[in-house]
Design a protein around this motif. Structure first.
Motif, PDB file in Angstrom:
ATOM      1  N   CYS B  11       0.834  -1.207   0.000  1.00  0.00           N
ATOM      2  CA  CYS B  11       0.000   0.000   0.000  1.00  0.00           C
ATOM      3  C   CYS B  11       0.867   1.255   0.000  1.00  0.00           C
ATOM      4  O   CYS B  11       1.831   1.371   0.745  1.00  0.00           O
ATOM      5  CB  CYS B  11      -0.906   0.010   1.232  1.00  0.00           C
ATOM      6  SG  CYS B  11      -1.807   1.562   1.430  1.00  0.00           S
ATOM      7  N   GLN B  12       0.516   2.188  -0.873  1.00  0.00           N
ATOM      8  CA  GLN B  12       1.276   3.435  -0.995  1.00  0.00           C
ATOM      9  C   GLN B  12       0.452   4.639  -0.552  1.00  0.00           C
ATOM     10  O   GLN B  12       0.840   5.779  -0.798  1.00  0.00           O
ATOM     11  CB  GLN B  12       1.698   3.651  -2.448  1.00  0.00           C
ATOM     12  CG  GLN B  12       2.539   2.528  -3.019  1.00  0.00           C
ATOM     13  CD  GLN B  12       3.942   2.546  -2.474  1.00  0.00           C
ATOM     14  OE1 GLN B  12       4.560   3.603  -2.376  1.00  0.00           O
ATOM     15  NE2 GLN B  12       4.453   1.397  -2.091  1.00  0.00           N
ATOM     16  N   GLY B  13      -0.696   4.389   0.020  1.00  0.00           N
ATOM     17  CA  GLY B  13      -1.513   5.500   0.499  1.00  0.00           C
ATOM     18  C   GLY B  13      -2.135   6.333  -0.600  1.00  0.00           C
ATOM     19  O   GLY B  13      -2.402   7.513  -0.405  1.00  0.00           O
ATOM     20  N   TYR B  14      -2.397   5.742  -1.750  1.00  0.00           N
ATOM     21  CA  TYR B  14      -2.999   6.523  -2.831  1.00  0.00           C
ATOM     22  C   TYR B  14      -4.451   6.888  -2.540  1.00  0.00           C
ATOM     23  O   TYR B  14      -4.966   7.844  -3.099  1.00  0.00           O
ATOM     24  CB  TYR B  14      -2.903   5.761  -4.154  1.00  0.00           C
ATOM     25  CG  TYR B  14      -1.495   5.652  -4.678  1.00  0.00           C
ATOM     26  CD1 TYR B  14      -0.749   6.802  -4.894  1.00  0.00           C
ATOM     27  CD2 TYR B  14      -0.923   4.424  -4.950  1.00  0.00           C
ATOM     28  CE1 TYR B  14       0.544   6.720  -5.375  1.00  0.00           C
ATOM     29  CE2 TYR B  14       0.372   4.339  -5.433  1.00  0.00           C
ATOM     30  CZ  TYR B  14       1.101   5.484  -5.647  1.00  0.00           C
ATOM     31  OH  TYR B  14       2.374   5.397  -6.126  1.00  0.00           O
ATOM     32  N   GLY B  15      -5.100   6.081  -1.712  1.00  0.00           N
ATOM     33  CA  GLY B  15      -6.432   6.458  -1.237  1.00  0.00           C
ATOM     34  C   GLY B  15      -7.584   6.180  -2.182  1.00  0.00           C
ATOM     35  O   GLY B  15      -8.717   6.535  -1.885  1.00  0.00           O
ATOM     36  N   ASN B  16      -7.329   5.542  -3.306  1.00  0.00           N
ATOM     37  CA  ASN B  16      -8.431   5.289  -4.247  1.00  0.00           C
ATOM     38  C   ASN B  16      -9.492   4.365  -3.673  1.00  0.00           C
ATOM     39  O   ASN B  16     -10.678   4.536  -3.924  1.00  0.00           O
ATOM     40  CB  ASN B  16      -7.900   4.684  -5.542  1.00  0.00           C
ATOM     41  CG  ASN B  16      -7.269   5.728  -6.439  1.00  0.00           C
ATOM     42  OD1 ASN B  16      -7.298   6.908  -6.134  1.00  0.00           O
ATOM     43  ND2 ASN B  16      -6.701   5.290  -7.538  1.00  0.00           N
ATOM     44  N   CYS B  17      -9.057   3.367  -2.908  1.00  0.00           N
ATOM     45  CA  CYS B  17     -10.009   2.407  -2.361  1.00  0.00           C
ATOM     46  C   CYS B  17     -11.006   3.118  -1.443  1.00  0.00           C
ATOM     47  O   CYS B  17     -12.180   2.780  -1.406  1.00  0.00           O
ATOM     48  CB  CYS B  17      -9.265   1.307  -1.591  1.00  0.00           C
ATOM     49  SG  CYS B  17      -8.162   1.912  -0.301  1.00  0.00           S
ATOM     50  N   VAL B  33      -3.417   1.744   4.404  1.00  0.00           N
ATOM     51  CA  VAL B  33      -4.832   1.377   4.391  1.00  0.00           C
ATOM     52  C   VAL B  33      -5.220   0.640   5.677  1.00  0.00           C
ATOM     53  O   VAL B  33      -4.438  -0.117   6.250  1.00  0.00           O
ATOM     54  CB  VAL B  33      -5.143   0.516   3.145  1.00  0.00           C
ATOM     55  CG1 VAL B  33      -4.429  -0.822   3.191  1.00  0.00           C
ATOM     56  CG2 VAL B  33      -6.637   0.331   2.949  1.00  0.00           C
ATOM     57  N   CYS B  55      -7.111   0.286  -6.839  1.00  0.00           N
ATOM     58  CA  CYS B  55      -5.823   0.439  -6.147  1.00  0.00           C
ATOM     59  C   CYS B  55      -4.685   0.370  -7.164  1.00  0.00           C
ATOM     60  O   CYS B  55      -4.529  -0.626  -7.852  1.00  0.00           O
ATOM     61  CB  CYS B  55      -5.643  -0.664  -5.111  1.00  0.00           C
ATOM     62  SG  CYS B  55      -3.989  -0.641  -4.395  1.00  0.00           S
ATOM     63  N   PRO B  56      -3.873   1.420  -7.248  1.00  0.00           N
ATOM     64  CA  PRO B  56      -2.797   1.443  -8.250  1.00  0.00           C
ATOM     65  C   PRO B  56      -1.702   0.414  -8.012  1.00  0.00           C
ATOM     66  O   PRO B  56      -0.927   0.130  -8.919  1.00  0.00           O
ATOM     67  CB  PRO B  56      -2.231   2.861  -8.133  1.00  0.00           C
ATOM     68  CG  PRO B  56      -3.287   3.662  -7.449  1.00  0.00           C
ATOM     69  CD  PRO B  56      -3.999   2.700  -6.541  1.00  0.00           C
ATOM     70  N   VAL B  57      -1.594  -0.126  -6.815  1.00  0.00           N
ATOM     71  CA  VAL B  57      -0.527  -1.107  -6.567  1.00  0.00           C
ATOM     72  C   VAL B  57      -1.091  -2.493  -6.260  1.00  0.00           C
ATOM     73  O   VAL B  57      -0.362  -3.369  -5.798  1.00  0.00           O
ATOM     74  CB  VAL B  57       0.427  -0.645  -5.443  1.00  0.00           C
ATOM     75  CG1 VAL B  57       1.253   0.538  -5.921  1.00  0.00           C
ATOM     76  CG2 VAL B  57      -0.329  -0.305  -4.177  1.00  0.00           C
ATOM     77  N   ALA B  59      -3.020  -3.828  -4.047  1.00  0.00           N
ATOM     78  CA  ALA B  59      -2.746  -4.282  -2.681  1.00  0.00           C
ATOM     79  C   ALA B  59      -3.944  -4.976  -2.023  1.00  0.00           C
ATOM     80  O   ALA B  59      -3.827  -5.474  -0.910  1.00  0.00           O
ATOM     81  CB  ALA B  59      -2.329  -3.081  -1.815  1.00  0.00           C
ATOM     82  N   LEU B  60      -5.074  -5.010  -2.708  1.00  0.00           N
ATOM     83  CA  LEU B  60      -6.303  -5.476  -2.054  1.00  0.00           C
ATOM     84  C   LEU B  60      -6.868  -6.700  -2.760  1.00  0.00           C
ATOM     85  O   LEU B  60      -6.845  -6.789  -3.983  1.00  0.00           O
ATOM     86  CB  LEU B  60      -7.346  -4.348  -2.074  1.00  0.00           C
ATOM     87  CG  LEU B  60      -6.864  -3.041  -1.435  1.00  0.00           C
ATOM     88  CD1 LEU B  60      -7.781  -1.894  -1.817  1.00  0.00           C
ATOM     89  CD2 LEU B  60      -6.774  -3.188   0.070  1.00  0.00           C
TER      90      LEU B  60
HETATM   91  S1  SF4 Z   1      -5.848   2.273  -3.034  1.00  0.00           S
HETATM   92 FE1  SF4 Z   1      -4.209   0.811  -2.594  1.00  0.00          FE
HETATM   93  S2  SF4 Z   1      -2.423   2.076  -2.221  1.00  0.00           S
HETATM   94 FE2  SF4 Z   1      -4.219   3.355  -2.036  1.00  0.00          FE
HETATM   95  S3  SF4 Z   1      -4.729   3.376   0.134  1.00  0.00           S
HETATM   96 FE3  SF4 Z   1      -5.954   1.818  -0.854  1.00  0.00          FE
HETATM   97  S4  SF4 Z   1      -4.708  -0.008  -0.609  1.00  0.00           S
HETATM   98 FE4  SF4 Z   1      -3.345   1.666  -0.222  1.00  0.00          FE
END
Ligand code: SF4
Ligand SMILES: Cc1cc2nc3c(=O)[nH]c(=O)nc-3n(C[C@H](O)[C@H](O)[C@H](O)COP(=O)(O)OP(=O)(O)OC[C@H]3O[C@@H](n4cnc5c(N)ncnc54)[C@H](O)[C@@H]3O)c2cc1C
Lengths: 408, 64
Positions: B11-17, B33, B55-57, B59-60
């Protein structure tokens, strides 16, 4: 059985086929891509992939197994050459023809090519092939000149400098990122380059590039010349809409579509990602944006609207883009460029920068925010923008975040 | 019931989720996250998965 053909196999196209299935579409789905590569993601190409930290497996958007599970036919390695809207057919470069009931156009954008033709050593970064070539170029020990100080240029500069190269960034604008975040914040972005030993020549244009890989000369408009082993040109992108010239669609810096991602006068043609110039009902204007999240969001809207034509969704997102430069994670929401002024919470100087800039107009409305190393603040501002909050609300809520006190 | 998991390292904290499903995802002060629930009712799965795909990476995951 009904058939959906999706043209373009990067993030917008891949997310469209995935969303078609999760929206319950059971017909035939075909994904067409010009590149023979399995679909891959672009943002890492100027960051983790270019740095060598991530390999190609890490940036794959879809594997052959996953495509089979989703019952998606992959037609990779053959570009679409022509769209026949009335005849409902896509013609591919290999001579084959795909019929469709609905087609999704997701051919994205291409890097604006270098205007200085040389034999070798000058790179752009858009495709995996580009990134591999640049990666090899950066193995040359010599200096790197990056032409274009926007987001991609700045990211490439940061990556090249982390790889140990001496880097100079040239841009005719005095503050390239300032165009997006305002001149004052733009200065901090310029300072970020300097703090990492990267030289900037902003306000200066490029006259010519000559030589070959390993031995290039970049002549600037102020009469000076920079030697370079490798040159990277990051001067923007143009939509891949040339193949649609004979389609009869309204093509004008991208394909014009409505708020449901449907092409004007062609409701069975949907357009997503960087290619789409769609009507944003919240802003009351047509926009084309080159952001990853917009590609994903528009893909979901288009897939939904194909699967559920009686329940059309609208694509009206709050703009969001991120960028990683040196030790800054930069996140931008809304439209800071349209703002009259901003207020900064936290600090952008020194080695532990953490801040949020809140942008507002003369009426005090919240128009956007730029955050650095502060995801929590980004999430907050993004939510408030969606809810139509004022800048004062945003500042008050930011001040209440635990990290605000640390940052201040 | 389907179970939601997050790769906190990725998780990179992009916040899309979070924008996609704020009742399921949140973010902590370090920008990582936080899953507000891990048991996802079948009827909610499509929506939670859609947010996961934003999520761009990558992670979910929602798994059976
Ligand atoms: S979208 Fe992915 S990278 Fe961004 S906060 Fe959620 S889990 Fe982390
Ligand atoms: C180096 C780089 C870094 C980036 N970093 C960020 C970032 O940090 N944050 C962010 O929000 N955004 C970033 N972006 C932007 C983001 O990657 C794009 O918005 C996104 O890739 C758009 O997706 P797309 O699928 O619409 O188009 P594209 O990614 O352009 O993909 C289009 C696809 O269509 C194919 N194609 C083209 N023509 C045809 C044809 N005629 N027939 C068949 N296929 C065709 C292409 O080969 C390509 O695979 C970055 C972009 C680049 C290049």
């Amino acid at each position: 059985m009904s058939t959906v053909v999706v043209v373009g196999s990067s993030v917008a196209g891949v997310r469209t086929v995935q969303a078609l299935r999760s929206e319950g579409f059971t017909g035939r789905v075909v994904l067409v891509g010009a590149e023979p590569e399995l679909p891959y993601d672009k943002p890492p190409l100027s960051k983790q992939f270019l740095a060598g930290a991530w390999d190609t497996d890490r940036i794959r958007l879809l594997t052959a197994e996953r495509a089979a599970e989703l019952d998606v036919e992959l037609r990779l390695g053959s570009a679409a050459e022509r769209l026949d809207v009335a005849g409902r057919q896509v013609h591919l470069a290999d001579g084959s023809v795909l019929g469709f009931d609905a087609v999704v156009l997701a051919t994205g954008a291409a890097a604006r090519p270098s205007p200085w033709p040389v034999e070798s050593g000058v790179h752009v970064v858009r495709s995996l092939t580009d990134a591999r070539a640049l990666r090899a170029g950066l193995d040359h020990e010599g200096p790197v000149v990056v032409v274009g100080g926007g987001f991609i240029g700045a990211e490439v500069a940061a990556t090249a400098s982390a790889l140990g190269r001496a880097v100079t960034v040239v841009d005719p604008l005095p503050s390239p990122i300032g165009r997006v975040v305002g001149a004052e914040l733009g200065e901090h972005f310029t300072g970020l380059h300097h703090r990492h030993g990267v030289v900037t020549r902003f306000g200066t244009g490029v006259e010519s590039v000559t030589g070959v890989a390993g031995d290039l000369a970049v002549a600037l408009t102020d009469g000076t010349t920079l030697p370079a082993a490798t040159v990277v040109v990051g001067i923007g992108a143009t939509p891949n809409d040339g193949w649609l010239a004979t389609s009869g669609l309204l093509v004008e810096n991208g394909v014009t579509c409505d708020e449901h991602c449907r092409a004007v006068d062609a409701p069975d043609v949907l357009v997503v990602g960087d290619l789409a110039r769609w009507y944003h009902p919240g802003h009351g204007e047509h926009l084309r944006v080159e952001h990853w999240t917009n590609a994903v969001d528009s893909a979901v809207v288009a897939a939904h609207n194909i699967a559920h034509p009686d329940d059309l969704r609208t694509h009206a997102p709050v703009e969001y883009v991120w960028s990683d430069q040196y030790d800054w994670r930069i996140q931008i929401v809304g439209r800071p460029a349209r703002a009259a002024r901003h207020e900064l919470v936290g600090s952008l100087t020194g080695d532990a920068a953490r801040a949020a800039a809140v942008y507002t107009d003369d009426e005090g409305r919240l128009l956007g925010a730029v955050t650095v190393n502060w995801p929590k603040a980004l999430v907050l501002c993004r939510r408030l923008l969606g809810a139509g909050a004022t800048a004062a609300d945003a500042l008050a809520q930011l001040a209440a975040l635990p990290a605000a006190r640390v940052a201040a | 019931m389907p179970r939601l998991t997050a790769d906190h390292e990725a998780c990179q904290g992009y916040g899309n989720c979070i924008t996609g499903a704020p009742d399921v995802y949140d973010i902590d002060d370090d920008g990582v996250v936080v899953l507000l629930t891990q048991e996802i009712p079948e009827g909610d799965r499509a929506r939670v998965e859609e947010a996961a795909r934003s999520c761009p990476v990558d992670a979910l995951r929602v798994e059976d």
